[in-house]
Each structure stands twice: as C-alpha cells, then as structure tokens.
Design a protein around this motif. Structure first.
Motif, PDB file in Angstrom:
ATOM      1  N   THR B  78       0.719  -1.529   0.412  1.00  0.00           N
ATOM      2  CA  THR B  78       0.123  -0.126  -0.168  1.00  0.00           C
ATOM      3  C   THR B  78       1.202   1.234   0.299  1.00  0.00           C
ATOM      4  N   PRO B  85      -6.608  -1.703  -0.516  1.00  0.00           N
ATOM      5  CA  PRO B  85      -6.060  -2.465   0.552  1.00  0.00           C
ATOM      6  C   PRO B  85      -5.957  -4.298   0.255  1.00  0.00           C
ATOM      7  N   ARG B 145      -0.502   4.134   9.555  1.00  0.00           N
ATOM      8  CA  ARG B 145      -1.505   5.170   8.451  1.00  0.00           C
ATOM      9  C   ARG B 145      -1.392   4.439   6.998  1.00  0.00           C
ATOM     10  N   ILE B 146      -1.804   3.097   7.646  1.00  0.00           N
ATOM     11  CA  ILE B 146      -1.678   2.222   6.108  1.00  0.00           C
ATOM     12  C   ILE B 146      -3.351   2.263   5.891  1.00  0.00           C
ATOM     13  N   ALA B 148      -7.273   2.148   4.287  1.00  0.00           N
ATOM     14  CA  ALA B 148      -8.135   1.070   5.014  1.00  0.00           C
ATOM     15  C   ALA B 148      -8.988   0.770   4.175  1.00  0.00           C
ATOM     16  N   ILE B 232      -4.208  -3.988   7.485  1.00  0.00           N
ATOM     17  CA  ILE B 232      -4.960  -3.524   6.756  1.00  0.00           C
ATOM     18  C   ILE B 232      -5.751  -3.020   7.901  1.00  0.00           C
ATOM     19  N   ARG B 235      -3.952  -1.053  10.660  1.00  0.00           N
ATOM     20  CA  ARG B 235      -3.589   0.381   9.732  1.00  0.00           C
ATOM     21  C   ARG B 235      -2.303   0.243  10.411  1.00  0.00           C
TER      22      ARG B 235
END
Lengths: 252, 343
Positions: B78, B85, B145-146, B148, B232, B235
């Motif tokens: 990502t 995601p 801060r992956i 969503a 995911i 996050r």
C-alpha cells in the motif's frame, strides 16, 4: 548398452551390485535376474545382506554404492526412491510398517493413489479389491491401523502394495512373527498375487514357505551369492548347508 | 452411530457459524467486536499452522513469520506500490507463500530438531531484515497510516467495526473451507502418511520433498492473507508480531486445540484470545496472564495430550470400534442362526 528386458524375459536385472558401509561390504558384487511372472526366493543367514539388497533395489533408504539395476529396461539405481516405487517396483518391510493414525482402508488407498497413479474413485475401487485379495476383514477397514493385529497389519502392507498394481513386489520376511496357519494362508496369498500378474521376490527364513512358492532360489552369505537355481537343489547344496551351520530348518 | 456423530458435528459447526454471523447484532461494542476480529485472525493462523505442524508433522516454528511476512507485504504494497487494500491483503498471502517456498528449500533436506532450528532462525532473519531496513520498513517504529478498507464507497472504519467483523469472519470461513478441502484430498492423505511413517510413505510412491514444499506454500497462503488483513485492519505493521509472545500464543492455540484437526485450533484461538484479554483487564494480572495461560495449557495437555479436539475424536473412534464389534456379533449370530437352521 542396456540389456533389453525381453532379451531373456528378465523384468529386473541386478548387475555387480555392491553396497559398502565404510569398511563393511554388506552386499558384494551381486548379480541376478528376476524373470517376469516368477516367484524368486532369497534366503540366507542373518546379516547375509538380504534386506540390504531390498534397500538397494528400491532406494529405501539408500541405493547401491556401485553396480547397475535395470528394471523394465531402464536403469533405476539413480532414481529417487519414490519414483522407483511409482515405476512399479514396490516393497514391504520386515518390521511392521503402516500409517498408524490412518484407517485400514486409507492405508491401502494411499498405495493405489501414489504407487498406482490412480484418481480417487479408481483408487478406492482398487483398494477394496486389494483388501479382498489379501482377505482383510471388511468390518475392520474403518479402524485406525494402530488398532489392528500383527497379521492384519501385514495384510495391509501387502494390500497397499498390490492396490497400486505393481509390476514387481518385494516381500521382506512376510512370515516373521506369524503362526503356522497364518503362514500357510500367506503362502496361498503370495501365489494368488503372482496369479494377478505380479512378479514376486520373496525374502524368507521359513524355508517351507520358500520351497512351497518359489520357482528359483538365491542364497546369500556375507553379502555375496552363495548358490542360485532350483530351490530344492539349492537347499541341498553343501555350501548352503554349511552357511546355515546345519540349522534344523534346512532338514525338512 | 458414526453417522449420528458426524451429523452431530455438522450441527455444531452450523450452529457456531450462525452464532458468529449474528454476533455483531448482539455485540454492538467496538472493543468486543475487535476481540472477535483478532480471534478470527489468530484462528486462521493457528489452523493453517496445524496443516504443516499437525497434519504433515513438520516441526515448523517459522509459521508466525509467514504471518509477519503477510503483514509487511500488505503494508509495504500500500505504501510503495499504492496497492488497493483488498489487493494488499491478497498480496500478503502471495508473499507468505513465497516465503514458505523459501523455507521449504532447507526444510525438505532436514529432519526433526534441525527443522525447528532452521524455521525458528527464519523468523529471526525476517525480523532482523525488517529492523535493519528501517528506511523502508520503519524499523522498530513500524509502518503506520496504512489506508483502510473501502468497498463501493463504504468506509469500513464506520459502524463500530461492523464491516471488518464480517471480512474477518468471511476470510476465516474461506480459509477453513480451503483447509477442509486440502485435508480431505489425496494430497492431505499423503501428508498424514508422511507424518505417520516417512520411509513407508516413500515405499508407497509419495514424494516427500515435493509434498513438504507444497504444504509449506499452501499453509502459508491464508496465514499471509490473515497477516495482510491484520495490517489493513489495524493500519499498522509492527515488528512485534515476530516476537516470542505472539509465537507462543498461537502455538498454544494449536496445541490446546489439538494438532491434526482444523476446528480444534480455531476454537482454541477464540477461547484463548478472549481468555488472554479478560485476564489482562484484571488489575495486576497484566503481566501474569501469560503465566496463567501457560499453566492452563499445561493442564489441558496433561489431561488431553492431543488437545481439546481429541475429546471429540475419541468418541468417534470408540463409536467406530463399537460399530465393528456390533457388526461382528451380528454376523456371528447370523452364521449361528443359519447353522442352526440347516441342522
């Protein structure tokens, strides 16, 4: 360079096969042919290299140090062991061998799938047929192999080999630990398997069984071929009698 | 008798699934839903681990590393590839399977304790890799801060994890169906054969090395998917997942649940996730809970060396034995009767 299998009707040819363990030569320059459709007996005192010979032929757990093994016209001594089994050269073991947590039927299906290369349905049919052939009690086929008797587990070991329709079956002392009536039953079983078109090599201590079923007999001593030929003549051979040190079993 | 038992089992499984599907309507609280989601993720990891450990008998102690590989593969794809995601979750599975193939190369040539060493070392190797390549992986800080999950404009962060719950449950169901399929296939049978008696398996034409390679690749896939979803969902990707606590928690799920079963580790994952959380929330037990779980594990294994699932299996086996005895008795009677009739 390879001898053709049809040249003399040999299904298996061992040529100058040798197995060394360091200084020890367990099998020493052994050569023999097994003809298609015969029952070939192998006898010899303990430690004479009989089981080692089976190990070498099948690559389980090791192949020869030197020499060639030709099965159905192809050299197999360098093939991985499972490929030799798949090619139709299938063995049983002297000590009990089974898949203990699997059911009796699964034990046999396994042989049909992997040795016989059969798909699910065909494998199950072949397994049922093989269980019948060895006379296994159908009511006990859903039990895990570990809950079965010694004789039943021997039946399974043979059935799982037969289920894959091997060209050649190597039986390593199948009569060990069996009762007299069971040995007699086993003799009939060996003959019936041969009648299904399976060539058989039989290692056995019980000479009555060997003489009853085998057409030719080879006697090993200290890793080398001592005598070779008609079973009844071979057991009367003076060298063979001496190798056994006049064991009672020989005097029939 | 056997039929009624398997019918019984189907009923229990169906009931468990219905309860799991209805659960979010009863449990509205985010925290509780979160626990279920974590439990489902662990259930995937534990049940897939059991495929290599329990079914195939490979002493694979690198399984949690496959999970970690899934976590980082999803996170990195990502971050650096801008992967969606959903795709990232899938990539987690692919990466873990590749890792499985890599581990298999030495494992298929080794036996017993050496497999433990190599697979354990693999986990440490991946951890060191993650820590040393900090400009990519964030090192000890991890990746944050992956993005969503989103589907058709619905952001899964809404509705108190309602959507995430069903994604987790859905993945667990798919993974479980897949495991059932694998275990019941000829391939699954060959794995048990290998575990039971390797030499004999070879004598029956089973290619040991190839089957071991396959099972590591296969068991890593949904483990990596679980890892991808974990990243995911939370996050975050953090190197802690390679640590000993996660490893021993998941291992205890496999052992307490029962090796060589699918549902045992799944049930144990749910029980142990909740037990671990419950104990953690008790004042002063924050650290002690690990010990309590360890003690509980020892007690269970003392009485049920084959795990909780063995209670069920023992009943089935006893039924099979009784069944064959019944048949034998019936047949004997039949023979006696016919003998009597002919007399």
């Amino acid at each position: 360079m390879n001898a053709s299998p049809d040249q003399n009707g040999a299904l298996l040819q061992a040529r100058n096969v040798t197995r060394r363990f360091g200084e020890l030569v367990a099998v020493n320059d052994v050569s023999f042919d097994v003809l298609k459709g015969e029952i070939f007996g192998i006898a010899g005192p303990n430690g004479s290299g009989k089981s080692t010979l089976f190990n070498i032929l099948t690559g389980i757990p090791f192949g020869p140090s030197a020499g060639r093994i030709i099965f159905m016209g192809e050299e197999i001594q360098r093939l991985p062991a499972y490929r030799i089994s798949q090619a139709g050269l299938v063995r049983t073991f002297q000590k009990d061998a089974e898949f203990p947590t699997m059911t009796a039927r699964e034990n046999v299906v396994c042989g049909a799938v992997y040795c016989g290369g059969l798909r699910r349905d065909a494998a199950q049919a072949a397994a049922d047929d093989a269980l019948d052939a060895v006379g296994f009690d159908k009511r006990r086929q859903s039990l895990p192999a570990m809950d079965l008797s010694v004789y039943e587990r021997k039946q399974l070991m043979i059935a799982s080999a037969v289920a894959g329709s091997p060209a050649m079956l190597l039986l390593d002392e199948p009569a060990a630990g069996l009762t007299k009536p069971e040995i007699k039953e086993l003799g009939d079983l060996v003959l019936s398997i041969r009648d299904r078109g399976v060539t058989i090599v039989l290692i056995e201590h019980v000479l009555t069984l060997l003489l009853k079923v085998s057409e030719r007999l080879m006697v090993l001593n200290q890793g080398a071929v001592l005598a070779h030929g008609d079973p009844h003549e071979v057991v009367r051979d003076q060298r063979v009698v001496e190798a056994y040190l006049g064991k009672r079993e020989l005097v029939l | 008798m056997i039929r009624s038992l398997s019918g019984n089992r189907a009923f229990v499984l169906g009931a468990a699934l219905v309860i799991a599907v209805l659960m979010p309507f009863v449990v509205q609280d985010t925290y509780w839903r979160h626990l279920f989601i974590i439990a489902f993720i662990y259930a995937m990891v534990a049940s897939n681990w059991d495929l290599s450990l329990g079914y195939a008998g490979i002493f694979n102690f690198g399984h949690v590393a496959f999970f970690g590989v899934g976590v980082y593969a999803a996170a990195l794809s990502t971050k650096f590839l801008g992967a969606d995601p959903w795709i990232a979750i899938f990539l987690g599975g692919v990466a873990a399977s590749l890792a499985g193939a890599l581990v298999a190369l030495p494992v298929i040539r080794l036996k017993g304790i050496y497999v433990v060493l190599v697979t354990f070392a693999f986990g440490q190797l991946v951890l060191q890799l993650v820590l040393s390549q900090s400009e990519i992986t964030g090192g000890t800080q991890g990746i944050v801060r992956i993005p969503a999950l989103e589907a058709f404009g619905y952001n899964f962060l809404r509705d108190f994890k309602f959507g995430y719950y069903y994604v987790a449950l859905g993945l667990l169901v798919i993974s479980t169906i897949f495991l059932r399929f694998v275990v019941r296939s000829d391939f699954g049978m060959s794995l048990r054969a290998l575990r039971d008696n390797e030499e004999y398996a070879v004598a029956r034409g089973i290619p040991t090395g190839l089957q071991r390679l396959k099972v590591l690749v296969v068991s890593a896939f949904f483990t990596g998917v679980a890892g991808g979803f974990f990243a995911i969902y939370l996050r975050v990707a953090s190197p802690e997942i390679f640590g000993f606590p996660v490893q021993s928690l998941v291992l205890s799920m496999v052992l307490v649940g029962g090796t060589g079963t699918i549902y045992g580790p799944i049930a144990a994952a749910v029980i142990l996730t909740f037990a671990s959380e419950m104990l953690g929330s008790i004042e002063g037990l924050d650290e002690g809970r690990v010990m309590l779980i360890a003690v509980a594990m020892i007690i269970v294994l003392l009485f049920f060396p084959n795990g909780l699932a063995s209670i069920w299996r023992r009943r089935a086996q006893r039924a099979a034995l009784a069944d064959s005895a019944d048949k034998a008795v019936a047949e004997t009677r039949l023979i006696e009767n016919s003998a009597g009739a002919s007399r």
